[in-house]
Motif scaffolding. Structure first.
Motif, PDB file in Angstrom:
ATOM      1  N   ALA A 227       0.795  -1.230   0.000  1.00 43.41           N
ATOM      2  CA  ALA A 227       0.000   0.000   0.000  1.00 43.41           C
ATOM      3  C   ALA A 227       0.831   1.286   0.000  1.00 43.41           C
ATOM      4  O   ALA A 227       0.256   2.376   0.025  1.00 43.41           O
ATOM      5  CB  ALA A 227      -0.999   0.025   1.158  1.00 43.41           C
ATOM      6  N   ASP A 228       2.148   1.173  -0.038  1.00 43.88           N
ATOM      7  CA  ASP A 228       2.983   2.372  -0.148  1.00 43.88           C
ATOM      8  C   ASP A 228       4.301   2.036  -0.856  1.00 43.88           C
ATOM      9  O   ASP A 228       5.344   2.584  -0.542  1.00 43.88           O
ATOM     10  CB  ASP A 228       3.262   2.955   1.240  1.00 43.88           C
ATOM     11  N   LEU A 229       4.216   1.149  -1.849  1.00 48.36           N
ATOM     12  CA  LEU A 229       5.431   0.604  -2.463  1.00 48.36           C
ATOM     13  C   LEU A 229       5.865   1.433  -3.668  1.00 48.36           C
ATOM     14  O   LEU A 229       5.902   0.985  -4.805  1.00 48.36           O
ATOM     15  CB  LEU A 229       5.207  -0.860  -2.850  1.00 48.36           C
ATOM     16  N   HIS A 230       6.200   2.689  -3.412  1.00 47.33           N
ATOM     17  CA  HIS A 230       6.776   3.580  -4.408  1.00 47.33           C
ATOM     18  C   HIS A 230       8.298   3.441  -4.386  1.00 47.33           C
ATOM     19  O   HIS A 230       8.864   2.778  -3.493  1.00 47.33           O
ATOM     20  CB  HIS A 230       6.350   5.019  -4.130  1.00 47.33           C
ATOM     21  N   PRO A 231       9.015   4.012  -5.346  1.00 53.43           N
ATOM     22  CA  PRO A 231      10.469   3.824  -5.403  1.00 53.43           C
ATOM     23  C   PRO A 231      11.218   4.312  -4.173  1.00 53.43           C
ATOM     24  O   PRO A 231      12.345   3.848  -3.922  1.00 53.43           O
ATOM     25  CB  PRO A 231      10.880   4.620  -6.652  1.00 53.43           C
ATOM     26  N   ASP A 257      -1.268  -1.185  -5.275  1.00 49.35           N
ATOM     27  CA  ASP A 257       0.195  -1.181  -5.191  1.00 49.35           C
ATOM     28  C   ASP A 257       0.819  -0.672  -6.489  1.00 49.35           C
ATOM     29  O   ASP A 257       1.798   0.094  -6.464  1.00 49.35           O
ATOM     30  CB  ASP A 257       0.713  -2.588  -4.902  1.00 49.35           C
ATOM     31  N   LEU A 258       0.280  -1.085  -7.621  1.00 49.09           N
ATOM     32  CA  LEU A 258       0.824  -0.633  -8.904  1.00 49.09           C
ATOM     33  C   LEU A 258       0.576   0.857  -9.109  1.00 49.09           C
ATOM     34  O   LEU A 258       1.438   1.575  -9.647  1.00 49.09           O
ATOM     35  CB  LEU A 258       0.206  -1.442 -10.042  1.00 49.09           C
ATOM     36  N   ALA A 259      -0.571   1.343  -8.670  1.00 45.76           N
ATOM     37  CA  ALA A 259      -0.865   2.775  -8.787  1.00 45.76           C
ATOM     38  C   ALA A 259       0.096   3.600  -7.944  1.00 45.76           C
ATOM     39  O   ALA A 259       0.607   4.636  -8.386  1.00 45.76           O
ATOM     40  CB  ALA A 259      -2.312   3.046  -8.359  1.00 45.76           C
ATOM     41  N   VAL A 260       0.363   3.135  -6.732  1.00 49.49           N
ATOM     42  CA  VAL A 260       1.313   3.838  -5.862  1.00 49.49           C
ATOM     43  C   VAL A 260       2.689   3.910  -6.514  1.00 49.49           C
ATOM     44  O   VAL A 260       3.387   4.920  -6.453  1.00 49.49           O
ATOM     45  CB  VAL A 260       1.399   3.130  -4.497  1.00 49.49           C
ATOM     46  N   VAL A 302      -7.703   7.222  -7.120  1.00 46.10           N
ATOM     47  CA  VAL A 302      -7.996   6.860  -5.733  1.00 46.10           C
ATOM     48  C   VAL A 302      -6.812   7.192  -4.841  1.00 46.10           C
ATOM     49  O   VAL A 302      -6.973   7.731  -3.733  1.00 46.10           O
ATOM     50  CB  VAL A 302      -8.363   5.365  -5.638  1.00 46.10           C
ATOM     51  N   ARG A 303      -5.614   6.889  -5.301  1.00 47.88           N
ATOM     52  CA  ARG A 303      -4.411   7.191  -4.525  1.00 47.88           C
ATOM     53  C   ARG A 303      -4.272   8.697  -4.307  1.00 47.88           C
ATOM     54  O   ARG A 303      -3.935   9.145  -3.203  1.00 47.88           O
ATOM     55  CB  ARG A 303      -3.181   6.645  -5.240  1.00 47.88           C
ATOM     56  N   ALA A 304      -4.537   9.480  -5.341  1.00 54.28           N
ATOM     57  CA  ALA A 304      -4.441  10.929  -5.206  1.00 54.28           C
ATOM     58  C   ALA A 304      -5.431  11.446  -4.159  1.00 54.28           C
ATOM     59  O   ALA A 304      -5.088  12.299  -3.329  1.00 54.28           O
ATOM     60  CB  ALA A 304      -4.694  11.602  -6.555  1.00 54.28           C
TER      61      ALA A 304
END
Length: 351
Positions: A227-231, A257-260, A302-304
């Motif tokens: 749920a927060d797997l950004h670079p 996860d992919l959107a994040v 949704v993430r935004a």
């Protein structure tokens, strides 16, 4: 959820004296079999995080967890999952038990009671720093392919894992993201929005909720997620990738996860190339139907919106820039994305 460029923290307004936090860190670290030579604060978002250097040249991470964000059982469950991920061959946090054999210890920061936990320190650079320091588009795309494979491996483990007795984490489903009480707060009531923007966000919520409900929680697309797997939450050391910051992990859609992962660069000219590289890497290890992939733009919206709620619920964080960026993205993209999905036969496409 951690602030970023969309990964990088803005200036923090600390509501409590850092002297209190340091005092708490020095007190509670004595619960572990460590001999610290230096304790240094390295970050603060959900938790107050310290680096602990020890006499034997080992380094640890001490986290003072945000009060009220997770129960003790939820924190224990987080460690259970990261341990299972390591058993499956993924790089994930390794916890150190206290001298009494406990996973956590209690301490006070001012008038707040917080759980404290210790993890092994991991050397390396964040994937975000490596991406931001490169001017080679192919290199960046390659990093996104690696990230896609990493996320797929995490989802493979999550969908095949039998949860231990007592395991509990929050759900980021249609209720948890777009319900009356979303996990990250009622974003449509954010004080950073004017009246028109609040009404617009409330309308978005009402339209997105049934879309997520119709998408459904199928085992192949819904499980434990980071749920927060950004670079910025991937540490790179040579060829090894290590995932950090499982605070937000819970049950949710894989597409979240992919959107994040792609949000930090969604306004860049090479966004589509990086998104495609992410999905290509993901599909090397885990199937992703075209009908499911078509939902990715909605999950980015949704993430935004979730970021707006996250910031609004944390007055100690100066997130004006991040807030404006998330709001602008939702305003530019949400209407077309939602309209297209409302017109589609969502249930039939995803059967």
């Amino acid at each position: 959820m951690t602030p970023r460029r969309l990964c990088r923290p803005s200036k923090l307004r600390l509501t409590r004296s850092m002297d209190e936090a340091y005092a708490a860190a020095h007190r509670v670290v004595a619960e572990w079999p460590l001999e610290p030579t230096r304790i240094e604060r390295v970050s603060q978002s959900e938790n107050i995080v310290f680096r602990v250097d020890c006499t034997d040249d080992t380094i640890y991470v001490l986290r003072l967890h945000r009060p009220g964000y997770h129960s003790f059982d939820e924190l224990v469950s987080e460690q259970a999952w990261t341990s299972a991920l390591r058993d499956a061959g993924l790089g994930a946090p390794r916890a150190l038990y206290t001298s009494a054999g406990e996973r956590y210890a209690l301490t006070r920061v001012g008038d707040e009671q917080r759980y404290a936990g210790v993890l092994e320190w991991v050397d390396g650079d964040t994937m975000l720093d490596l991406i931001d320091s490169s001017i080679d588009d192919d290199y960046v795309a390659q990093r996104y392919m690696e990230l896609g494979r990493l996320i797929a491996a995490l989802h493979n483990q999550a969908t095949g894992w039998s949860l231990p007795a007592g395991f509990c984490r929050h759900h980021l489903d249609h209720h948890g993201l777009m319900g009356d009480q979303p996990f990250w707060g009622r974003f449509w009531e954010s004080g950073a929005l004017n009246d028109d923007e609040q009404q617009w966000c409330a309308s978005l919520r009402e339209r997105i909720y049934p879309l997520l409900e119709a998408y459904g929680k199928r085992p192949k697309t819904y499980s434990l997620i980071h749920a927060d797997l950004h670079p910025g939450n991937v540490i790179v050391h040579g060829t090894n990738l290590h995932i950090i910051d499982f605070d937000d992990s819970g049950f949710g859609w894989h597409l979240y996860d992919l959107a994040v992962a792609v949000m930090p660069y969604r306004n860049d000219s090479d966004f589509e190339a990086n998104r495609d590289a992410l999905l290509e890497g993901y599909r090397e290890l885990r199937p992703l139907d075209e009908a499911d992939a078509a939902m990715l733009p909605l999950f980015i919206v949704v993430r935004a919106l979730a970021q707006i709620g996250w910031i609004a619920a944390r007055p100690e964080f100066d997130g004006d820039s991040l807030h404006s960026t998330a709001r602008a993205y939702a305003q530019i993209n949400a209407e077309q994305v939602i309209r297209d999905l409302e017109r589609s036969n969502l249930g039939a496409n995803l059967a």
